[in-house]
Design an enzyme around this catalytic site. Sequence first.
Site, PDB file in Angstrom:
ATOM      1  N   ASN A 159      90.955  16.442  66.002  1.00 44.04           N
ATOM      2  CA  ASN A 159      91.635  17.385  66.890  1.00 44.04           C
ATOM      3  C   ASN A 159      91.936  16.647  68.191  1.00 44.04           C
ATOM      4  OD1 ASN A 159      92.483  19.435  68.531  1.00 44.04           O
ATOM      5  ND2 ASN A 159      90.570  20.602  68.474  1.00 44.04           N
ATOM      6  N   GLU A 207      88.105  26.886  72.543  1.00 45.09           N
ATOM      7  CA  GLU A 207      88.971  26.748  73.726  1.00 45.09           C
ATOM      8  C   GLU A 207      90.075  27.800  73.701  1.00 45.09           C
ATOM      9  OE1 GLU A 207      89.727  22.580  73.136  1.00 45.09           O
ATOM     10  OE2 GLU A 207      87.636  22.156  73.601  1.00 45.09           O
ATOM     11  N   LYS A 210      93.581  17.654  70.621  1.00 48.50           N
ATOM     12  CA  LYS A 210      93.712  18.586  71.759  1.00 48.50           C
ATOM     13  C   LYS A 210      94.973  18.240  72.568  1.00 48.50           C
ATOM     14  CE  LYS A 210      88.814  19.429  71.482  1.00 48.50           C
ATOM     15  NZ  LYS A 210      87.574  19.803  72.128  1.00 48.50           N
ATOM     16  N   GLU A 232      81.446  24.886  65.275  1.00 49.86           N
ATOM     17  CA  GLU A 232      81.478  24.115  66.513  1.00 49.86           C
ATOM     18  C   GLU A 232      80.698  24.849  67.601  1.00 49.86           C
ATOM     19  OE1 GLU A 232      85.154  21.271  66.449  1.00 49.86           O
ATOM     20  OE2 GLU A 232      85.621  23.083  67.567  1.00 49.86           O
ATOM     21  N   HIS A 251      89.588  28.093  67.570  1.00 53.56           N
ATOM     22  CA  HIS A 251      88.832  27.121  68.362  1.00 53.56           C
ATOM     23  C   HIS A 251      88.293  27.818  69.616  1.00 53.56           C
ATOM     24  CE1 HIS A 251      87.759  23.605  70.675  1.00 53.56           C
ATOM     25  NE2 HIS A 251      87.840  22.904  69.559  1.00 53.56           N
TER      26      HIS A 251
HETATM   27  P1  13P Z   1      84.385  16.770  70.834  1.00 55.11           P
HETATM   28  O1  13P Z   1      84.218  15.980  69.561  1.00 55.11           O
HETATM   29  O2  13P Z   1      85.188  16.056  71.865  1.00 55.11           O
HETATM   30  O3  13P Z   1      83.085  17.304  71.331  1.00 55.11           O
HETATM   31  O4  13P Z   1      85.282  18.056  70.448  1.00 55.11           O
HETATM   32  C1  13P Z   1      84.951  18.787  69.331  1.00 55.11           C
HETATM   33  C2  13P Z   1      86.035  19.754  69.081  1.00 55.11           C
HETATM   34  O5  13P Z   1      86.230  20.679  69.834  1.00 55.11           O
HETATM   35  C3  13P Z   1      86.879  19.543  67.900  1.00 55.11           C
HETATM   36  O6  13P Z   1      87.680  20.639  67.647  1.00 55.11           O
END
Ligand code: 13P
Length: 253
Positions: free
Chosen positions: A9, A100, A11, A170, A98
């Site tokens: 991901n 976020e 992001k 997660e 997710h």
């Molecule tokens: P990190 O691996 O940067 O902690 O992020 C995890 C994540 O949110 C993947 O979707």
Amino acid sequence: MRKKIVAGNWKMNLSLEEGQRLTSEILHQYANVINKQVSVVLNPPFPHLYPVKNLIGETQGIFLGAQNCSDKESGAFTGEVSAKILASFGVSHVILGHSERREYFKEGDALLATKVNQALAHDLTPIFCCGESLQTREEGNHISVVRAQLTASLFHLSAEEFSKVVIAYEPIWAIGTGKTATADQAQEMHQALRAHIAATYGKELAESISILYGGSANPGNAKELFAKPDVDGGLIGGASLKAGDFLEIICSF
Ligand code: 13P
């Protein structure tokens, strides 16, 4: 046997040029990977999808995923991207739910259920994220809270539909913090989620669902996480932006 999956991901990172460079590096290093049993999914930002698709070309085992899709089929929804549009040029997966998106864009269970429906209607595989806050874990409610997220956004699906979903656990406190869940904590949750799925959809279906772990996964901890019986791969954030680290994680099974 359940599918092993490592998804990156990205992001909201990388320019178009940087994204293409990263993809080329991943493809180059992937060519030397012997164990191709692992499915790899690259989830770049929307504008990268088409160029990344062209770079992937016919490479077996590497798939293209979006980080979000609209809950609507089509129409006057400025700024949105539908599952239908994504599917029309070869996107095969979409990350939904997710933390976020739940936190910063206020995406709730009901909206996510609709997005899951849209994804499935257009043959996209939802990578459905779930996870608890630190406070919830400290209160000891993590399992019931995460089970409830699944119930609320996925349990309206038919068994056939559910069988197409990938789950990503997660824990919010582990995302981008460098604080990974221990392999035992991941296993405990994955096992609990599988049992929860089994109670509604039956053991056979539950055993076929891939459940990925995400949250500060890296080349140093992936082996231990992936060694757990109910951890079927990872959803990788930061470490997916470095081809070498990402490939090491892919090779951690
Ligand atoms: P990190 O691996 O940067 O902690 O992020 C995890 C994540 O949110 C993947 O979707």
